[in-house]
Design a protein around this motif. Structure first.
Motif, PDB file in Angstrom:
ATOM      1  N   TRP A   1     -86.417 -30.988 -44.224  1.00  0.00           N
ATOM      2  CA  TRP A   1     -85.971 -31.464 -45.531  1.00  0.00           C
ATOM      3  C   TRP A   1     -84.995 -32.611 -45.339  1.00  0.00           C
ATOM      4  O   TRP A   1     -84.333 -32.710 -44.310  1.00  0.00           O
ATOM      5  CB  TRP A   1     -85.263 -30.353 -46.291  1.00  0.00           C
ATOM      6  CG  TRP A   1     -86.145 -29.287 -46.867  1.00  0.00           C
ATOM      7  CD1 TRP A   1     -87.476 -29.086 -46.641  1.00  0.00           C
ATOM      8  CD2 TRP A   1     -85.738 -28.252 -47.764  1.00  0.00           C
ATOM      9  NE1 TRP A   1     -87.924 -27.989 -47.336  1.00  0.00           N
ATOM     10  CE2 TRP A   1     -86.878 -27.463 -48.040  1.00  0.00           C
ATOM     11  CE3 TRP A   1     -84.535 -27.915 -48.357  1.00  0.00           C
ATOM     12  CZ2 TRP A   1     -86.834 -26.372 -48.893  1.00  0.00           C
ATOM     13  CZ3 TRP A   1     -84.495 -26.821 -49.203  1.00  0.00           C
ATOM     14  CH2 TRP A   1     -85.628 -26.060 -49.470  1.00  0.00           C
ATOM     15  N   GLU A   2     -84.852 -33.433 -46.365  1.00  0.00           N
ATOM     16  CA  GLU A   2     -83.895 -34.525 -46.344  1.00  0.00           C
ATOM     17  C   GLU A   2     -82.474 -33.977 -46.328  1.00  0.00           C
ATOM     18  O   GLU A   2     -82.169 -33.000 -47.007  1.00  0.00           O
ATOM     19  CB  GLU A   2     -84.046 -35.418 -47.583  1.00  0.00           C
ATOM     20  CG  GLU A   2     -85.433 -35.936 -47.842  1.00  0.00           C
ATOM     21  CD  GLU A   2     -86.331 -34.923 -48.556  1.00  0.00           C
ATOM     22  OE1 GLU A   2     -85.820 -34.050 -49.296  1.00  0.00           O
ATOM     23  OE2 GLU A   2     -87.539 -34.988 -48.333  1.00  0.00           O
TER      24      GLU A   2
ATOM     25  N   ARG B   1     -81.594 -31.510 -52.797  1.00  0.00           N
ATOM     26  CA  ARG B   1     -81.835 -32.475 -51.733  1.00  0.00           C
ATOM     27  C   ARG B   1     -81.322 -33.838 -52.154  1.00  0.00           C
ATOM     28  O   ARG B   1     -81.465 -34.191 -53.320  1.00  0.00           O
ATOM     29  CB  ARG B   1     -83.323 -32.559 -51.416  1.00  0.00           C
ATOM     30  CG  ARG B   1     -83.884 -31.242 -50.919  1.00  0.00           C
ATOM     31  CD  ARG B   1     -85.337 -31.412 -50.590  1.00  0.00           C
ATOM     32  NE  ARG B   1     -86.038 -30.136 -50.663  1.00  0.00           N
ATOM     33  CZ  ARG B   1     -87.287 -29.987 -50.311  1.00  0.00           C
ATOM     34  NH1 ARG B   1     -87.981 -30.996 -49.865  1.00  0.00           N
ATOM     35  NH2 ARG B   1     -87.868 -28.811 -50.402  1.00  0.00           N
ATOM     36  N   PRO B   2     -80.760 -34.585 -51.239  1.00  0.00           N
ATOM     37  CA  PRO B   2     -80.586 -34.273 -49.833  1.00  0.00           C
ATOM     38  C   PRO B   2     -79.580 -33.138 -49.650  1.00  0.00           C
ATOM     39  O   PRO B   2     -78.596 -33.036 -50.377  1.00  0.00           O
ATOM     40  CB  PRO B   2     -80.080 -35.576 -49.210  1.00  0.00           C
ATOM     41  CG  PRO B   2     -79.483 -36.339 -50.341  1.00  0.00           C
ATOM     42  CD  PRO B   2     -80.206 -35.907 -51.582  1.00  0.00           C
TER      43      PRO B   2
ATOM     44  N   LYS C   1     -83.440 -35.673 -41.035  1.00  0.00           N
ATOM     45  CA  LYS C   1     -83.961 -34.432 -41.608  1.00  0.00           C
ATOM     46  C   LYS C   1     -83.321 -33.227 -40.928  1.00  0.00           C
ATOM     47  O   LYS C   1     -82.888 -33.300 -39.781  1.00  0.00           O
ATOM     48  CB  LYS C   1     -85.478 -34.346 -41.412  1.00  0.00           C
ATOM     49  CG  LYS C   1     -86.244 -35.517 -41.950  1.00  0.00           C
ATOM     50  CD  LYS C   1     -86.572 -35.336 -43.391  1.00  0.00           C
ATOM     51  CE  LYS C   1     -87.299 -36.562 -43.894  1.00  0.00           C
ATOM     52  NZ  LYS C   1     -88.394 -36.325 -44.732  1.00  0.00           N
TER      53      LYS C   1
ATOM     54  N   ASP D   1     -78.093 -35.061 -46.365  1.00  0.00           N
ATOM     55  CA  ASP D   1     -77.158 -36.128 -46.701  1.00  0.00           C
ATOM     56  C   ASP D   1     -76.594 -36.739 -45.419  1.00  0.00           C
ATOM     57  O   ASP D   1     -76.903 -36.294 -44.311  1.00  0.00           O
ATOM     58  CB  ASP D   1     -76.075 -35.640 -47.660  1.00  0.00           C
ATOM     59  CG  ASP D   1     -75.002 -34.775 -47.025  1.00  0.00           C
ATOM     60  OD1 ASP D   1     -75.055 -34.508 -45.800  1.00  0.00           O
ATOM     61  OD2 ASP D   1     -74.088 -34.346 -47.751  1.00  0.00           O
TER      62      ASP D   1
END
Length: 102
Positions: free
Chosen positions: A16-17, A82-83, A30, A19
């Motif tokens: 997942w993305e 997300r992020p 990721k 920050d």
């Protein structure tokens, strides 16, 4: 003949993305998100439903509950924005872990 039931079930195993505040990342900023549950088959084993999130092999964030609280785990999962930010995970009740893979 009795049919064998699986004891482990994986819901999510993907990147997942994240920050910009994570100390490290996998490819393209990721983080790895893994969601599973365990139905014990041996005496002394404990059941669980959990979310594991990390960006390297030696540390990350864990949210784990008994199978009786499986709905709470899945509700927590869908509230992750997300992020993904570490501060968000802390607010949601995740705990930091270090060491070998959980």
């Amino acid at each position: 003949m009795p049919r064998k039931k699986p004891r482990d079930f994986v819901y999510i195993d993907e990147l997942w993305e994240a920050d910009e505040d994570w100390p490290c990342y996998f490819l393209e900023n990721k983080i790895w998100v893994f969601v599973d549950e365990y139905h014990p088959g041996l005496i002394g084993d404990e059941d669980y439903s959990r979310i594991i999130i990390h960006a390297d092999d030696s540390s990350g964030w864990l949210y784990s509950r008994s199978l009786q609280e499986k709905q709470k785990v899945h509700q927590t999962l869908i509230t992750i924005r997300r992020p993904v930010a570490e501060r968000q995970l802390k607010r949601l009740g995740f705990i930091r872990w270090h060491g070998s893979y959980i």
